[in-house]
Design a protein around this motif. Structure first.
Motif, short mmCIF file in Angstrom:
data_model
loop_
_atom_site.label_atom_id
_atom_site.label_comp_id
_atom_site.label_asym_id
_atom_site.label_seq_id
_atom_site.Cartn_x
_atom_site.Cartn_y
_atom_site.Cartn_z
N ILE A 22 2.07 6.31 -7.21
CA ILE A 22 0.92 7.02 -7.77
C ILE A 22 1.10 8.52 -7.61
O ILE A 22 0.84 9.29 -8.53
N GLU A 23 1.55 8.94 -6.44
CA GLU A 23 1.76 10.37 -6.20
C GLU A 23 2.77 10.95 -7.18
O GLU A 23 2.58 12.05 -7.70
N LYS A 24 3.83 10.20 -7.46
CA LYS A 24 4.88 10.69 -8.36
C LYS A 24 4.43 10.75 -9.82
O LYS A 24 4.90 11.59 -10.57
N ILE A 70 3.04 1.76 -3.30
CA ILE A 70 2.18 2.02 -4.46
C ILE A 70 1.60 3.43 -4.38
O ILE A 70 1.53 4.14 -5.39
N LYS A 71 1.21 3.87 -3.19
CA LYS A 71 0.72 5.24 -3.02
C LYS A 71 1.80 6.25 -3.41
O LYS A 71 1.51 7.26 -4.04
N LYS A 72 3.05 5.98 -3.03
CA LYS A 72 4.15 6.88 -3.37
C LYS A 72 4.35 6.93 -4.88
O LYS A 72 4.57 8.01 -5.44
N LEU A 84 -1.39 -1.68 -9.46
CA LEU A 84 -1.11 -0.39 -10.07
C LEU A 84 -1.68 -0.30 -11.49
O LEU A 84 -2.26 0.71 -11.88
N GLU A 130 0.81 -1.21 0.00
CA GLU A 130 0.00 0.00 0.00
C GLU A 130 0.85 1.27 0.00
O GLU A 130 0.67 2.15 -0.85
N SER A 131 1.78 1.38 0.90
CA SER A 131 2.59 2.60 1.00
C SER A 131 3.45 2.85 -0.24
O SER A 131 3.42 3.95 -0.79
N PHE A 172 -5.38 0.23 -11.37
CA PHE A 172 -5.65 1.60 -10.95
C PHE A 172 -5.49 2.56 -12.14
O PHE A 172 -6.36 3.39 -12.40
N LYS A 199 1.05 10.70 -10.89
CA LYS A 199 -0.40 10.95 -11.02
C LYS A 199 -0.75 11.86 -12.20
O LYS A 199 -1.74 11.64 -12.86
#
Length: 162
Positions: free
Chosen positions: A35-37, A31-33, A64, A28-29, A67, A39
């Motif tokens: 996505i943020e980079k 993949i969130k990072k 990912l 989770e963490s 998503f 997006k």
């Protein structure tokens, strides 16, 4: 008695759900990072193809990739295909410099075009050598590769370090 059975089933379902979530919770963490980079590139529909590392990248690629496909659908962009290719192409029929055309035909069949980026997703990078040939084939074909890495491992002076 039926109430008690229903409560037990609900608790068991919750417990089963928690077990399933634990299996991917560590992703989770990172993949969130990622996505943020990326997006803005996701929202702009810049990816034409997503390639998952067939060795260790299947689960993160599914998460990912799905998503990115969903955001592409919502934004009205073409949804990039998700395919799996091992980073080390030595044993594949299109591996090596002689078979560049076969590789290009293979990825273009799944939507790769020179005007769209190709996102490579892998679980871990130790030295980068396993992705070297794949990235080389992509670049030689005129495509722009990007690599999303869930985790990294480095070789230190005393061997492999976490």
């Amino acid at each position: 008695m039926p109430e008690k059975l229903s409560t037990i089933e609900t608790e068991q379902t919750k417990a089963e759900g928690e077990i399933q979530l634990e299996e991917v919770a560590e992703l989770e963490s990172p993949i969130k990072k990622i996505i943020e980079k990326i997006k803005n590139r996701i929202e702009n529909g810049e990816y034409g193809l997503i390639i998952g590392d067939d060795a260790s990248g299947r689960i993160p690629t599914r998460i990912l990739g799905d998503f990115i496909r969903e955001i592409s659908r919502i934004k009205g962009h073409n949804q990039p295909h998700v395919i799996f290719i091992p980073g080390k192409l030595t044993f594949l029929p299109f591996g090596g410099f002689i078979r560049q055309k076969q590789f290009e035909q293979h990825i273009s069949k799944y939507g790769a075009t020179p005007d769209k980026k190709i996102l490579i997703i892998t679980d871990t990078v130790f030295s980068g050598e396993s992705l070297e040939e794949l990235v080389g084939l992509i670049k030689k074909g005129g495509y722009v590769p990007e690599i999303a890495v869930i985790g990294q491992e480095f070789e230190g002076p005393y061997g492999r370090t976490p």
